[in-house]
Motif scaffolding. Structure first.
Motif, PDB file in Angstrom:
ATOM      1  N   ILE A  93      79.184  55.417  63.527  1.00 17.64           N
ATOM      2  CA  ILE A  93      80.425  54.710  63.214  1.00 17.64           C
ATOM      3  C   ILE A  93      81.551  55.702  62.976  1.00 17.64           C
ATOM      4  O   ILE A  93      82.666  55.542  63.483  1.00 17.64           O
ATOM      5  N   MET A  94      81.261  56.763  62.233  1.00 19.82           N
ATOM      6  CA  MET A  94      82.316  57.752  61.968  1.00 19.82           C
ATOM      7  C   MET A  94      82.765  58.403  63.267  1.00 19.82           C
ATOM      8  O   MET A  94      83.962  58.602  63.482  1.00 19.82           O
ATOM      9  N   ALA A  95      81.787  58.735  64.122  1.00 20.93           N
ATOM     10  CA  ALA A  95      82.142  59.344  65.404  1.00 20.93           C
ATOM     11  C   ALA A  95      82.991  58.384  66.226  1.00 20.93           C
ATOM     12  O   ALA A  95      83.959  58.779  66.871  1.00 20.93           O
ATOM     13  N   THR A  96      82.634  57.089  66.180  1.00 17.94           N
ATOM     14  CA  THR A  96      83.354  56.115  66.984  1.00 17.94           C
ATOM     15  C   THR A  96      84.753  55.873  66.436  1.00 17.94           C
ATOM     16  O   THR A  96      85.727  55.806  67.189  1.00 17.94           O
ATOM     17  N   LEU A  97      84.863  55.746  65.124  1.00 20.31           N
ATOM     18  CA  LEU A  97      86.151  55.384  64.550  1.00 20.31           C
ATOM     19  C   LEU A  97      87.127  56.548  64.578  1.00 20.31           C
ATOM     20  O   LEU A  97      88.298  56.372  64.887  1.00 20.31           O
ATOM     21  N   PHE A  98      86.647  57.736  64.241  1.00 21.37           N
ATOM     22  CA  PHE A  98      87.584  58.831  64.022  1.00 21.37           C
ATOM     23  C   PHE A  98      87.492  59.932  65.064  1.00 21.37           C
ATOM     24  O   PHE A  98      88.408  60.720  65.207  1.00 21.37           O
ATOM     25  N   PHE A  99      86.376  60.036  65.773  1.00 24.64           N
ATOM     26  CA  PHE A  99      86.210  61.173  66.669  1.00 24.64           C
ATOM     27  C   PHE A  99      86.008  60.751  68.116  1.00 24.64           C
ATOM     28  O   PHE A  99      85.314  61.403  68.874  1.00 24.64           O
ATOM     29  N   GLY A 100      86.596  59.627  68.476  1.00 23.97           N
ATOM     30  CA  GLY A 100      86.651  59.265  69.878  1.00 23.97           C
ATOM     31  C   GLY A 100      85.389  58.700  70.475  1.00 23.97           C
ATOM     32  O   GLY A 100      85.311  58.531  71.681  1.00 23.97           O
ATOM     33  N   GLY A 101      84.374  58.395  69.662  1.00 26.50           N
ATOM     34  CA  GLY A 101      83.182  57.743  70.188  1.00 26.50           C
ATOM     35  C   GLY A 101      82.567  58.505  71.336  1.00 26.50           C
ATOM     36  O   GLY A 101      82.259  59.680  71.211  1.00 26.50           O
ATOM     37  N   TYR A 102      82.426  57.842  72.483  1.00 30.14           N
ATOM     38  CA  TYR A 102      81.780  58.502  73.624  1.00 30.14           C
ATOM     39  C   TYR A 102      82.760  59.279  74.480  1.00 30.14           C
ATOM     40  O   TYR A 102      82.487  59.577  75.631  1.00 30.14           O
ATOM     41  N   ASP A 103      83.909  59.619  73.890  1.00 33.94           N
ATOM     42  CA  ASP A 103      84.903  60.374  74.648  1.00 33.94           C
ATOM     43  C   ASP A 103      84.598  61.859  74.550  1.00 33.94           C
ATOM     44  O   ASP A 103      84.532  62.431  73.471  1.00 33.94           O
ATOM     45  N   MET A 104      84.331  62.479  75.708  1.00 29.74           N
ATOM     46  CA  MET A 104      84.108  63.925  75.736  1.00 29.74           C
ATOM     47  C   MET A 104      85.470  64.595  75.872  1.00 29.74           C
ATOM     48  O   MET A 104      86.205  64.332  76.814  1.00 29.74           O
ATOM     49  N   PRO A 105      85.834  65.470  74.931  1.00 28.27           N
ATOM     50  CA  PRO A 105      87.163  66.077  75.027  1.00 28.27           C
ATOM     51  C   PRO A 105      87.263  67.022  76.222  1.00 28.27           C
ATOM     52  O   PRO A 105      86.274  67.623  76.639  1.00 28.27           O
ATOM     53  N   PHE A 106      88.442  67.138  76.753  1.00 30.92           N
ATOM     54  CA  PHE A 106      88.776  68.008  77.890  1.00 30.92           C
ATOM     55  C   PHE A 106      88.050  67.605  79.171  1.00 30.92           C
ATOM     56  O   PHE A 106      87.971  68.378  80.101  1.00 30.92           O
ATOM     57  N   VAL A 107      87.441  66.420  79.204  1.00 32.02           N
ATOM     58  CA  VAL A 107      86.831  65.958  80.446  1.00 32.02           C
ATOM     59  C   VAL A 107      87.528  64.662  80.833  1.00 32.02           C
ATOM     60  O   VAL A 107      87.633  63.750  80.018  1.00 32.02           O
ATOM     61  N   ASN A 108      88.029  64.607  82.028  1.00 31.08           N
ATOM     62  CA  ASN A 108      88.676  63.388  82.475  1.00 31.08           C
ATOM     63  C   ASN A 108      87.630  62.491  83.123  1.00 31.08           C
ATOM     64  O   ASN A 108      87.157  62.758  84.217  1.00 31.08           O
ATOM     65  N   GLU A 109      87.250  61.439  82.397  1.00 30.81           N
ATOM     66  CA  GLU A 109      86.171  60.580  82.873  1.00 30.81           C
ATOM     67  C   GLU A 109      86.522  59.891  84.192  1.00 30.81           C
ATOM     68  O   GLU A 109      85.644  59.513  84.961  1.00 30.81           O
ATOM     69  N   ALA A 110      87.810  59.737  84.449  1.00 30.35           N
ATOM     70  CA  ALA A 110      88.215  58.992  85.642  1.00 30.35           C
ATOM     71  C   ALA A 110      87.820  59.735  86.916  1.00 30.35           C
ATOM     72  O   ALA A 110      87.625  59.131  87.962  1.00 30.35           O
ATOM     73  N   ASN A 111      87.692  61.078  86.833  1.00 28.38           N
ATOM     74  CA  ASN A 111      87.352  61.843  88.033  1.00 28.38           C
ATOM     75  C   ASN A 111      85.874  61.750  88.385  1.00 28.38           C
ATOM     76  O   ASN A 111      85.480  62.071  89.499  1.00 28.38           O
ATOM     77  N   LEU A 112      85.033  61.363  87.399  1.00 26.98           N
ATOM     78  CA  LEU A 112      83.595  61.338  87.638  1.00 26.98           C
ATOM     79  C   LEU A 112      83.183  59.963  88.138  1.00 26.98           C
ATOM     80  O   LEU A 112      83.901  58.983  87.957  1.00 26.98           O
ATOM     81  N   SER A 113      82.000  59.903  88.752  1.00 29.20           N
ATOM     82  CA  SER A 113      81.489  58.603  89.151  1.00 29.20           C
ATOM     83  C   SER A 113      81.051  57.838  87.907  1.00 29.20           C
ATOM     84  O   SER A 113      80.842  58.428  86.837  1.00 29.20           O
ATOM     85  N   THR A 114      80.917  56.513  88.019  1.00 28.62           N
ATOM     86  CA  THR A 114      80.697  55.671  86.848  1.00 28.62           C
ATOM     87  C   THR A 114      79.484  56.113  86.048  1.00 28.62           C
ATOM     88  O   THR A 114      79.559  56.264  84.830  1.00 28.62           O
ATOM     89  N   ASN A 115      78.356  56.323  86.752  1.00 33.80           N
ATOM     90  CA  ASN A 115      77.122  56.625  86.034  1.00 33.80           C
ATOM     91  C   ASN A 115      77.202  57.977  85.330  1.00 33.80           C
ATOM     92  O   ASN A 115      76.773  58.108  84.186  1.00 33.80           O
ATOM     93  N   VAL A 116      77.750  58.978  86.043  1.00 32.94           N
ATOM     94  CA  VAL A 116      77.858  60.308  85.434  1.00 32.94           C
ATOM     95  C   VAL A 116      78.748  60.231  84.206  1.00 32.94           C
ATOM     96  O   VAL A 116      78.431  60.780  83.140  1.00 32.94           O
ATOM     97  N   ALA A 117      79.854  59.508  84.327  1.00 27.94           N
ATOM     98  CA  ALA A 117      80.774  59.392  83.198  1.00 27.94           C
ATOM     99  C   ALA A 117      80.076  58.743  82.017  1.00 27.94           C
ATOM    100  O   ALA A 117      80.234  59.170  80.867  1.00 27.94           O
ATOM    101  N   ALA A 118      79.259  57.716  82.287  1.00 24.48           N
ATOM    102  CA  ALA A 118      78.560  57.029  81.203  1.00 24.48           C
ATOM    103  C   ALA A 118      77.597  57.969  80.509  1.00 24.48           C
ATOM    104  O   ALA A 118      77.537  58.021  79.271  1.00 24.48           O
ATOM    105  N   ILE A 119      76.863  58.759  81.330  1.00 23.73           N
ATOM    106  CA  ILE A 119      75.873  59.662  80.718  1.00 23.73           C
ATOM    107  C   ILE A 119      76.575  60.750  79.923  1.00 23.73           C
ATOM    108  O   ILE A 119      76.172  61.082  78.794  1.00 23.73           O
TER     109      ILE A 119
END
Lengths: 346, 165, 185
Positions: free
Chosen positions: A260-286
């Motif tokens: 919960i803390m990671a999700t609320l304050f630290f962007g949850g499943y957001d990997m910093p400095f990685v643009n998820e839009a450039n990756l394919s759906t499955n890779v981005a999810a993993i």
């Protein structure tokens, strides 16, 4: 309306529930192992290293031991409630994981599978509600034990959790003022595009962190189970796997509050400095799941690190911190946040 | 009978049964636990009325906070089944009369109802957080603020009582 | 009152500053201390695989010695029993019969020799008292047992293995005593 949901969705959600629950159980198992290892290295020891390579099978051995222990139910206790206590503790611990977005969607078998069991629009309130129910497991078990130490532990748990829930709720309100949404998924999406919420709410995070330590009954707030004053507190009379449930639910709670803390304050499943839009759906999810897990591991380590550093509070200090420091601080934080939002909007 | 009606019936039966058990339980702790079951059933009803926010707030505030305090007090005073005072005949009579008159009023209100539209399931958005907030701060702003003043005075009263000792 | 040393520090009772009242810096400092311990060398030894070397003066279980031909050294003089502060040693003497010269070194020997390991304090005075180098303290611990009577060791349990019949066990029981140079074989 319930029958109109197609079967594939039900199967998908069922699989997801099984996976999420078993992952949280496995993580909790290995958190007990990690706790012992971290305690050991902080105290210049080695920790468990006998069961399996590097002691990796230790949690299995612990669980097996708990299963084979004799089960003792005190004579003068309410038997049903005595069993209900640990069951409730475990239930509320596991239930929280239902609304957590574990990652973005996977694309499998021609379907988009969201890695979140239920994206309810009141997600964070659901978490808050379930957490507030967590104390019942402790209180019912403590009362049913018919033992004064258990009862004292239960009373301590109740007053502690109620006191810290207030500050936690108020610190959440200022976070909600920033995000404008109660849905956890929505919050993560916002943090993916913008900045992490910790930038906007550093004080709110600090209050939330302290309160989640208190809600999980972790040191320095482990008064309900103070070994030296209360002989184990609420689980004094428990043995065998019922004791295991109590101990286990504490670790699941730790895991969930880290998520919960990671999700609320630290962007949850957001990997910093990685643009998820450039990756394919499955890779981005993993990548997202891995990022979330890394944050969670950090928070779990923080929980343990604090436990082996800071001694337990005295009870009046606990109440003083909760009511006279954290709640005014959280109110102040809410006021400032509201003023800044109003000022920026104008 | 569709699944919504079935759920409604189950929840209602659970709520009514738990309510009766709550009143008839000799042990105060059991009463409180039954009351918590009632709150859960009512929250289920809220969800069926598409009022998730109300449902979860009901659980947080009543089941999560107020009932914990009740349980706390009961445990602290160590109330058991045998510490319950024996109520005399007159008190029981008054109880029956007041409860009975409340029942009468409720029944009379039920008579008045439009039988074509007994329950509305899953429609309306009054229980969602956005609509609720808007309603509270536009249509019902005066009662809302007055009740907040009431709570404030209660808080100050509690502080003053606590300070005296 | 005169202080014994000049190392005593006066207690600082100044009211805490705002920075100290926050406690967070102190908490953070403490956390850094525990964190630094993660990288410290661990003094633990993984016991059964690795063993710490015994100190040369270590005193463990007693051993009744034989000479190089396998004859018992003990003459049942009773000096060890007299020297024992815990009165853990009892013995009965017997005379060597003709034809037993290969069993006992001198003409008197101990027919019965018992040490109560629960009474023994492992002081080593018996070893010092012995004029014949017949008893010494080895480097083994007393093993645990379920019954108290198992801790009264009789002569068979105390005797060192025969150097001719079982030289390996003899060498093992001797341990690094040979290296210490105190053995008169």
């Amino acid at each position: 309306m319930f029958l109109s949901i197609d079967t594939a969705l039900i199967i998908e959600k069922l699989i997801l529930i099984v996976v999420v629950v078993s992952i949280s159980l496995v993580v909790a198992m290995y958190t007990t192992f990690a706790e012992r290892k971290v305690a050991a290295v902080i105290q210049d020891r080695r920790g468990p290293n006998r069961a399996g390579p590097f002691g990796l099978l230790q949690p299995l051995a612990d669980g097996l031991k708990l299963f084979f222990k004799e089960e003792i139910i005190p004579n003068f206790s309410s038997k049903f409630l005595f069993i209900l206590g640990p069951a409730l503790a475990m239930l509320t611990a596991v239930m929280t994981s239902a609304v957590i977005p574990w990652g973005d969607k996977l694309h499998l078998f021609g379907r988009d599978i969201s890695l979140q069991i239920a994206d309810v629009n009141i997600g964070i309130l659901y978490v808050f509600g379930v957490v507030s129910l967590g104390v019942y497991g402790i209180m019912i078990g403590a009362w049913a034990s018919n033992n004064k130490y258990s009862l004292l532990g239960g009373l301590r748990a109740a007053s502690q959790i109620i006191s810290y829930e207030l500050a936690m709720g108020i610190s959440l309100i200022s976070l909600l003022m920033v995000t404008g949404s109660l849905s956890l998924k929505e919050m993560v999406v916002q943090q993916q595009t913008g900045l992490w919420n910790i930038i906007y709410q550093p004080l709110g995070f600090l209050i939330f962190l302290i309160c989640s330590f208190a809600e999980c009954n972790r040191t320095p707030f482990d008064l309900p189970e103070a070994e030296n004053e209360l002989i184990g507190g609420y689980h004094t009379e428990y043995s065998s796997m019922k004791l295991g449930f109590y101990l286990f639910s504490e670790y699941i709670n730790m895991f969930v509050s880290s998520v919960i803390m990671a999700t609320l304050f630290f962007g949850g499943y957001d990997m910093p400095f990685v643009n998820e839009a450039n990756l394919s759906t499955n890779v981005a999810a993993i990548v997202g799941v891995v990022a979330l897990m890394m944050k969670v591991v950090f928070f779990l380590f923080l929980f343990m690190w604090v436990r082996w550093t800071i001694p337990r509070f005295r009870y009046d200090q606990l109440m003083h911190l909760g009511w006279r420091i954290l709640i005014p601080l959280a109110l102040f934080n809410m006021l400032v946040t509201g003023a800044v939002i109003l000022f920026l909007d104008r | 009978m569709n699944i919504t009606t079935l759920l409604f019936i189950i929840l209602s039966v659970v709520a009514a049964f738990a309510g009766i058990m709550m009143i008839t339980s000799k042990n105060p702790v059991h009463s409180i636990l039954w009351l918590i079951v009632v709150f859960f059933a009512i929250s289920g009803h809220y969800i069926m009325l598409n009022a998730q926010f109300l449902a979860i707030v009901n659980i947080i505030v009543y089941a999560g906070a107020i009932m914990v305090l009740f349980l706390f007090v009961v445990m602290l005073m160590n109330l058991n089944a045998d510490t319950e005072p024996v109520k005399n005949y007159r008190l029981r009579l008054i109880g029956v009369i007041s409860g009975g008159s409340l029942l009468l009023v409720l029944l009379a209100a039920l008579m008045d109802i439009d039988k074509q539209q007994l329950v509305q399931m899953n429609v309306g958005d009054a229980g969602l957080i956005k609509e609720l907030g808007k309603n509270l701060f536009t249509n019902y702003v005066l009662p809302f603020e007055i009740s907040s003043v009431l709570f404030l005075s209660a808080m100050i009263g509690a502080v003053i009582i606590g300070k005296k000792q | 009152m005169q202080a014994l040393t000049n190392r005593a520090l006066p207690v600082d009772r100044k009211p805490m500053s705002f920075w100290e009242k926050l406690y967070l810096p102190a908490v953070f400092k403490g956390m850094m201390i525990t964190f630094s311990h993660i990288f410290k060398k661990k003094p633990t030894i993984n016991y059964p695989e690795k063993q710490r070397p015994f100190s040369p003066v270590f005193r463990g279980l007693h051993i009744l010695n034989r000479d190089a031909e396998g004859r018992e050294n003990c003459t049942a003089c009773g000096l060890c029993a007299v020297a024992c502060p815990a009165e853990a040693i009892t013995m009965e003497a017997a005379e060597r019969l003709p034809g037993e010269e290969n069993l006992y070194k001198e003409e008197k020997y101990a027919a019965k020799y018992e040490i109560n390991m629960l009474r023994c304090i492992f002081c080593g005075l018996c070893e010092e008292a012995c004029p014949k180098d017949a008893i010494y303290l080895s480097e083994t611990f007393t093993p645990a047992d379920y019954q108290r009577k198992q801790f009264i060791y009789n002569k068979n349990e105390l005797l060192i293995p025969h150097p001719k019949e079982n030289p390996e066990a003899y060498a093992k029981a001797l341990g690094n005593r040979a290296a210490k140079g105190s053995v008169n074989a």
